[in-house]
Design an enzyme around this catalytic site. Structure first.
Site, mmCIF file in Angstrom:
data_model
loop_
_atom_site.group_PDB
_atom_site.id
_atom_site.type_symbol
_atom_site.label_atom_id
_atom_site.label_comp_id
_atom_site.label_asym_id
_atom_site.label_seq_id
_atom_site.Cartn_x
_atom_site.Cartn_y
_atom_site.Cartn_z
ATOM 1 N N ASP A 131 0.830 -1.206 0.000
ATOM 2 C CA ASP A 131 0.000 0.000 0.000
ATOM 3 C C ASP A 131 0.866 1.258 0.000
ATOM 4 O O ASP A 131 1.969 1.256 0.548
ATOM 5 C CB ASP A 131 -0.899 -0.023 1.241
ATOM 6 C CG ASP A 131 -2.058 0.945 1.143
ATOM 7 O OD1 ASP A 131 -2.350 1.417 0.027
ATOM 8 O OD2 ASP A 131 -2.677 1.236 2.185
ATOM 9 N N ASN A 190 -10.503 -2.979 -6.566
ATOM 10 C CA ASN A 190 -9.695 -1.994 -7.299
ATOM 11 C C ASN A 190 -10.262 -1.626 -8.663
ATOM 12 O O ASN A 190 -9.825 -0.636 -9.278
ATOM 13 C CB ASN A 190 -8.260 -2.486 -7.471
ATOM 14 C CG ASN A 190 -7.424 -2.369 -6.215
ATOM 15 O OD1 ASN A 190 -6.430 -3.069 -6.051
ATOM 16 N ND2 ASN A 190 -7.827 -1.499 -5.296
#
Length: 251
Positions: free
Chosen positions: A20, A68
């Protein structure tokens, strides 16, 4: 038992990483988000190399979640192209180093071109006996459990299994990583402290390590810090980062 053997056995067998912070890293540099994703590939290389030196059995990288797809279309398209480029450029290196690559997730939504690259990469490295690298792409923990339960339900429908006899093992053996140990250590970068629908079943007993380091800045030193924390916390076996470095050098 030799101390070195005890120390080696105290290392995690399966490490999962939520990579991340690529976008925020790029923003801090005044660059577009895709710049962060490209830099993140370098962090993947460094992390895989370090984990392999430690003889970690498996590492699972959360590359693209099923959520996503909600990102801007342009960014998703660039990520897919980057995925193809990385598969093309890296798989031969992985194969040369006896590493096995697997893509975990529902790949049916990807383009035919990307699906072909995935099949080729997996087939090339399928017989390798070194560390298993799982790349979770279009993956979600809920999806993984759901598809496993569907397979168990099919067994019940065929009369091969009764509903009353279903066990955890019946479900677990149909999960995407059923042949690997459950996750010992989860690492999430960028300071976020959540698991984001990642490997919900396999992380039931994992130690969770959250670091403020953005993924593009993650590398060997960062991995050593995480593993040192894990060994000292989970196994109650006092160690230092220098000991882990020495173990890496000895391999």
């Amino acid at each position: 038992m030799q101390n070195s053997q005890l120390f080696t056995e105290s290392l995690p067998k399966h490490i999962a990483i939520i990579m991340d912070g690529n976008g925020r890293w790029a923003k801090s540099k005044g660059q577009p988000r895709v710049f962060g994703h490209k830099k993140g590939v370098s962090a993947v290389r460094k992390t895989i190399a370090a984990a392999s030196k430690l003889n970690i059995q498996a590492i699972t990288l959360f590359a693209f979640s099923s959520e996503n797809w909600r990102r801007p279309e342009e960014e998703v398209g660039l990520l897919m192209e980057l995925f193809i480029t990385v598969l093309s450029s890296e798989v031969k290196k992985l194969h040369k180093n006896n590493l096995r690559l697997r893509i975990i997730g529902d790949t049916s939504r990807f383009s035919e071109r990307l699906q072909k690259k995935i099949v080729e990469a997996q087939e090339l490295t399928a017989s390798n006996t070194g560390m298993v690298i799982n790349v979770a792409a279009n993956y979600g923990g809920k999806w993984d459990i759901t598809q496993a339960v569907q397979k168990v339900a099919q067994q019940v429908a065929l009369g091969d299994l009764s509903a009353e006899d279903i066990t955890e093992d019946d479900i677990a053996k149909h999960l995407t990583m059923s042949d690997l140990p459950e996750v010992d250590l989860l690492i999430r970068t960028s300071g976020e402290c959540r698991i984001s629908n990642f490997m919900l079943w396999q992380m039931a007993y994992a130690e969770m390590y959250f670091t403020p380091v953005f993924w593009p800045d993650f590398g060997e030193e960062s991995l050593i810090e995480a593993i040192t924390w894990f060994v000292n916390r989970e196994r109650r076996f006092g160690c230092t980062g220098e000991q882990i470095k020495a173990l890496m050098s000895a391999q």
